[in-house]
Structures are given as C-alpha cells and as structure tokens.
Design a protein around this motif. Structure first.
Motif, PDB file in Angstrom:
ATOM      1  N   GLY A   1      11.527  63.849  30.322  1.00 11.03           N
ATOM      2  CA  GLY A   1      11.450  64.063  28.891  1.00 11.03           C
ATOM      3  C   GLY A   1      10.050  64.054  28.323  1.00 11.03           C
ATOM      4  O   GLY A   1       9.902  64.089  27.109  1.00 11.03           O
ATOM      5  N   ASP A   2       8.995  63.969  29.158  1.00 11.75           N
ATOM      6  CA  ASP A   2       7.654  64.097  28.615  1.00 11.75           C
ATOM      7  C   ASP A   2       7.571  65.431  27.891  1.00 11.75           C
ATOM      8  O   ASP A   2       8.000  66.456  28.408  1.00 11.75           O
ATOM      9  CB  ASP A   2       6.595  64.028  29.722  1.00 11.75           C
ATOM     10  CG  ASP A   2       6.389  62.612  30.245  1.00 11.75           C
ATOM     11  OD1 ASP A   2       6.906  61.672  29.614  1.00 11.75           O
ATOM     12  OD2 ASP A   2       5.721  62.452  31.265  1.00 11.75           O
ATOM     13  N   THR A   3       7.037  65.406  26.680  1.00  9.37           N
ATOM     14  CA  THR A   3       7.075  66.575  25.814  1.00  9.37           C
ATOM     15  C   THR A   3       5.680  66.950  25.356  1.00  9.37           C
ATOM     16  O   THR A   3       4.922  66.096  24.885  1.00  9.37           O
ATOM     17  CB  THR A   3       7.963  66.280  24.576  1.00  9.37           C
ATOM     18  OG1 THR A   3       9.259  65.903  25.040  1.00  9.37           O
ATOM     19  CG2 THR A   3       8.076  67.482  23.682  1.00  9.37           C
ATOM     20  N   ALA A   4       5.351  68.242  25.477  1.00 11.54           N
ATOM     21  CA  ALA A   4       4.105  68.767  24.924  1.00 11.54           C
ATOM     22  C   ALA A   4       4.401  69.230  23.506  1.00 11.54           C
ATOM     23  O   ALA A   4       5.293  70.051  23.287  1.00 11.54           O
ATOM     24  CB  ALA A   4       3.588  69.924  25.766  1.00 11.54           C
ATOM     25  N   VAL A   5       3.657  68.693  22.561  1.00 14.44           N
ATOM     26  CA  VAL A   5       3.839  69.057  21.162  1.00 14.44           C
ATOM     27  C   VAL A   5       2.629  69.879  20.736  1.00 14.44           C
ATOM     28  O   VAL A   5       1.492  69.434  20.866  1.00 14.44           O
ATOM     29  CB  VAL A   5       3.987  67.802  20.273  1.00 14.44           C
ATOM     30  CG1 VAL A   5       4.286  68.192  18.838  1.00 14.44           C
ATOM     31  CG2 VAL A   5       5.073  66.897  20.822  1.00 14.44           C
ATOM     32  N   VAL A   6       2.881  71.093  20.250  1.00 12.33           N
ATOM     33  CA  VAL A   6       1.817  72.023  19.888  1.00 12.33           C
ATOM     34  C   VAL A   6       1.730  72.109  18.365  1.00 12.33           C
ATOM     35  O   VAL A   6       2.729  72.401  17.694  1.00 12.33           O
ATOM     36  CB  VAL A   6       2.082  73.426  20.480  1.00 12.33           C
ATOM     37  CG1 VAL A   6       0.954  74.379  20.122  1.00 12.33           C
ATOM     38  CG2 VAL A   6       2.258  73.348  21.991  1.00 12.33           C
ATOM     39  N   TYR A   7       0.530  71.834  17.850  1.00 15.27           N
ATOM     40  CA  TYR A   7       0.262  71.961  16.419  1.00 15.27           C
ATOM     41  C   TYR A   7      -0.720  73.108  16.223  1.00 15.27           C
ATOM     42  O   TYR A   7      -1.712  73.221  16.950  1.00 15.27           O
ATOM     43  CB  TYR A   7      -0.379  70.691  15.865  1.00 15.27           C
ATOM     44  CG  TYR A   7       0.464  69.447  15.994  1.00 15.27           C
ATOM     45  CD1 TYR A   7       1.342  69.084  14.983  1.00 15.27           C
ATOM     46  CD2 TYR A   7       0.371  68.638  17.120  1.00 15.27           C
ATOM     47  CE1 TYR A   7       2.111  67.925  15.097  1.00 15.27           C
ATOM     48  CE2 TYR A   7       1.134  67.487  17.238  1.00 15.27           C
ATOM     49  CZ  TYR A   7       1.999  67.142  16.226  1.00 15.27           C
ATOM     50  OH  TYR A   7       2.753  66.004  16.348  1.00 15.27           O
TER      51      TYR A   7
ATOM     52  N   GLU B   1       0.442  72.462  11.432  1.00 19.63           N
ATOM     53  CA  GLU B   1       1.906  72.473  11.485  1.00 19.63           C
ATOM     54  C   GLU B   1       2.374  72.379  12.934  1.00 19.63           C
ATOM     55  O   GLU B   1       1.799  73.015  13.817  1.00 19.63           O
ATOM     56  CB  GLU B   1       2.454  73.765  10.882  1.00 19.63           C
ATOM     57  CG  GLU B   1       2.095  73.987   9.428  1.00 19.63           C
ATOM     58  CD  GLU B   1       2.850  73.055   8.497  1.00 19.63           C
ATOM     59  OE1 GLU B   1       4.017  72.734   8.803  1.00 19.63           O
ATOM     60  OE2 GLU B   1       2.271  72.649   7.483  1.00 19.63           O
ATOM     61  N   MET B   2       3.445  71.610  13.168  1.00 22.86           N
ATOM     62  CA  MET B   2       4.030  71.562  14.500  1.00 22.86           C
ATOM     63  C   MET B   2       4.773  72.876  14.714  1.00 22.86           C
ATOM     64  O   MET B   2       5.656  73.229  13.946  1.00 22.86           O
ATOM     65  CB  MET B   2       5.009  70.391  14.644  1.00 22.86           C
ATOM     66  CG  MET B   2       5.542  70.280  16.044  1.00 22.86           C
ATOM     67  SD  MET B   2       6.780  68.982  16.377  1.00 22.86           S
ATOM     68  CE  MET B   2       6.753  67.923  15.013  1.00 22.86           C
ATOM     69  N   VAL B   3       4.366  73.636  15.750  1.00 25.07           N
ATOM     70  CA  VAL B   3       4.973  74.946  15.994  1.00 25.07           C
ATOM     71  C   VAL B   3       5.892  74.964  17.200  1.00 25.07           C
ATOM     72  O   VAL B   3       6.741  75.852  17.312  1.00 25.07           O
ATOM     73  CB  VAL B   3       3.907  76.062  16.125  1.00 25.07           C
ATOM     74  CG1 VAL B   3       3.181  76.260  14.812  1.00 25.07           C
ATOM     75  CG2 VAL B   3       2.932  75.768  17.237  1.00 25.07           C
ATOM     76  N   GLU B   4       5.722  74.007  18.103  1.00 24.40           N
ATOM     77  CA  GLU B   4       6.563  74.026  19.296  1.00 24.40           C
ATOM     78  C   GLU B   4       6.549  72.682  19.993  1.00 24.40           C
ATOM     79  O   GLU B   4       5.552  71.961  19.971  1.00 24.40           O
ATOM     80  CB  GLU B   4       6.078  75.103  20.273  1.00 24.40           C
ATOM     81  CG  GLU B   4       7.003  75.339  21.423  1.00 24.40           C
ATOM     82  CD  GLU B   4       6.698  76.623  22.171  1.00 24.40           C
ATOM     83  OE1 GLU B   4       7.548  76.981  22.999  1.00 24.40           O
ATOM     84  OE2 GLU B   4       5.654  77.239  21.951  1.00 24.40           O
ATOM     85  N   MET B   5       7.692  72.367  20.625  1.00 23.84           N
ATOM     86  CA  MET B   5       7.815  71.200  21.487  1.00 23.84           C
ATOM     87  C   MET B   5       8.376  71.692  22.813  1.00 23.84           C
ATOM     88  O   MET B   5       9.403  72.368  22.841  1.00 23.84           O
ATOM     89  CB  MET B   5       8.754  70.156  20.865  1.00 23.84           C
ATOM     90  CG  MET B   5       8.189  69.550  19.602  1.00 23.84           C
ATOM     91  SD  MET B   5       9.332  68.463  18.702  1.00 23.84           S
ATOM     92  CE  MET B   5       9.856  67.351  19.951  1.00 23.84           C
ATOM     93  N   VAL B   6       7.688  71.381  23.922  1.00 27.04           N
ATOM     94  CA  VAL B   6       8.107  71.836  25.240  1.00 27.04           C
ATOM     95  C   VAL B   6       8.396  70.616  26.109  1.00 27.04           C
ATOM     96  O   VAL B   6       7.519  69.782  26.324  1.00 27.04           O
ATOM     97  CB  VAL B   6       7.006  72.713  25.898  1.00 27.04           C
ATOM     98  CG1 VAL B   6       7.417  73.114  27.302  1.00 27.04           C
ATOM     99  CG2 VAL B   6       6.692  73.917  25.042  1.00 27.04           C
ATOM    100  N   ASP B   7       9.629  70.532  26.605  1.00 29.08           N
ATOM    101  CA  ASP B   7      10.018  69.457  27.514  1.00 29.08           C
ATOM    102  C   ASP B   7       9.430  69.775  28.886  1.00 29.08           C
ATOM    103  O   ASP B   7       9.920  70.647  29.603  1.00 29.08           O
ATOM    104  CB  ASP B   7      11.539  69.342  27.579  1.00 29.08           C
ATOM    105  CG  ASP B   7      12.016  68.215  28.482  1.00 29.08           C
ATOM    106  OD1 ASP B   7      11.169  67.529  29.093  1.00 29.08           O
ATOM    107  OD2 ASP B   7      13.237  68.028  28.568  1.00 29.08           O
ATOM    108  N   LEU B   8       8.360  69.087  29.247  1.00 30.49           N
ATOM    109  CA  LEU B   8       7.651  69.392  30.490  1.00 30.49           C
ATOM    110  C   LEU B   8       8.443  69.013  31.731  1.00 30.49           C
ATOM    111  O   LEU B   8       8.195  69.551  32.810  1.00 30.49           O
ATOM    112  CB  LEU B   8       6.285  68.702  30.498  1.00 30.49           C
ATOM    113  CG  LEU B   8       5.325  69.164  29.409  1.00 30.49           C
ATOM    114  CD1 LEU B   8       4.048  68.339  29.447  1.00 30.49           C
ATOM    115  CD2 LEU B   8       5.010  70.643  29.548  1.00 30.49           C
ATOM    116  N   SER B   9       9.401  68.108  31.607  1.00 35.24           N
ATOM    117  CA  SER B   9      10.213  67.764  32.764  1.00 35.24           C
ATOM    118  C   SER B   9      11.232  68.865  33.064  1.00 35.24           C
ATOM    119  O   SER B   9      11.785  68.924  34.157  1.00 35.24           O
ATOM    120  CB  SER B   9      10.921  66.422  32.557  1.00 35.24           C
ATOM    121  OG  SER B   9      11.834  66.506  31.479  1.00 35.24           O
TER     122      SER B   9
END
Length: 131
Positions: free
Chosen positions: A37-43, A47-55
C-alpha cells in the motif's frame, strides 16, 4: 586481582558470535522497507492530481505531467518506488534526485510546481485532512 578462566572467555566469545549472527540475520531476513500500500502522491500546481499504489505496480511505466508554466516532467513508476525520468525545467534537480521510496524525501520540481511524495498506506487518509 582474580584471573579469568578460559571457560569465561569461550562463553563470552560464543555469546558475541550468537548476537552478531542474530543481528545479521535480522538485517538480511526482515521484510523489505516497502509495505503493501505504499502510495506515490503527485501534486501539480498545488493540487493533488494522482495517487499511485506502488505495491500494485508490477511493471515500470511512465506518465507525463505538464504544469501551468508549460514545463513537463516525465515520471516513472516502478514497484515500490518512483522517480522523475525527464524534465523540461532548466536545473534538472528533480531528475538528479533519482528513485524515492516510502520514508524518503519528496521529489520537487519547483519550476513546474510538481511534488511527488511516497507515503505509507496508513498515512494516505492524512492527505485529505483539512487544516
């Protein structure tokens, strides 16, 4: 002064070896730093534009993000980590930062106002908290 026997030294050396072996085994056999569930959060532009579940990422892939200033960052997502692969910004600091995993410093491209932060799954709800 009392002289220590050979038996004492043998026991002491054996205890040190056992402790060293246990510490080495722990370092090499512990679970990896990447938790499910480690998540990359892109701003982008604040503004938060994307969240990617790296697992959940099984193969590396790239995605381009273009900010209001017209600059573009090509971000590569891989299992457990993320990096800025290419950028049209003048200083390239975001590219030189390399791969980032959970617990690492965020990636920042100030000319493009892009920030990427990798957080643990339990910290994702905190991103939605209003202050």
């Amino acid at each position: 002064m009392k002289k220590l026997s050979n038996r004492f030294w043998i026991i002491l050396v054996a205890a040190i070896l056992v402790i060293s072996a246990a510490a080495t085994a722990y370092i090499y056999l512990r679970p990896s730093a990447q938790a499910p569930g480690d998540t990359a959060v892109v701003y982008l532009d604040g503004e938060m534009v994307e969240m990617v579940d790296l697992s959940a990422v099984t193969e590396s892939y790239t995605k381009a993000y273009t900010g209001q200033a017209g600059l573009t960052n090509t971000v590569e997502f891989s299992p457990g980590m993320v990096r800025v692969q290419e950028a049209t910004c003048p200083d390239q600091i975001c590219v030189y930062q390399g791969w980032v995993e959970a617990g690492g410093l965020p990636i920042a491209c100030l000319p493009n106002t892009l920030i990427i932060q990798v957080v643990a799954a339990e910290d994702v709800p905190l991103l939605y908290k209003s202050y």
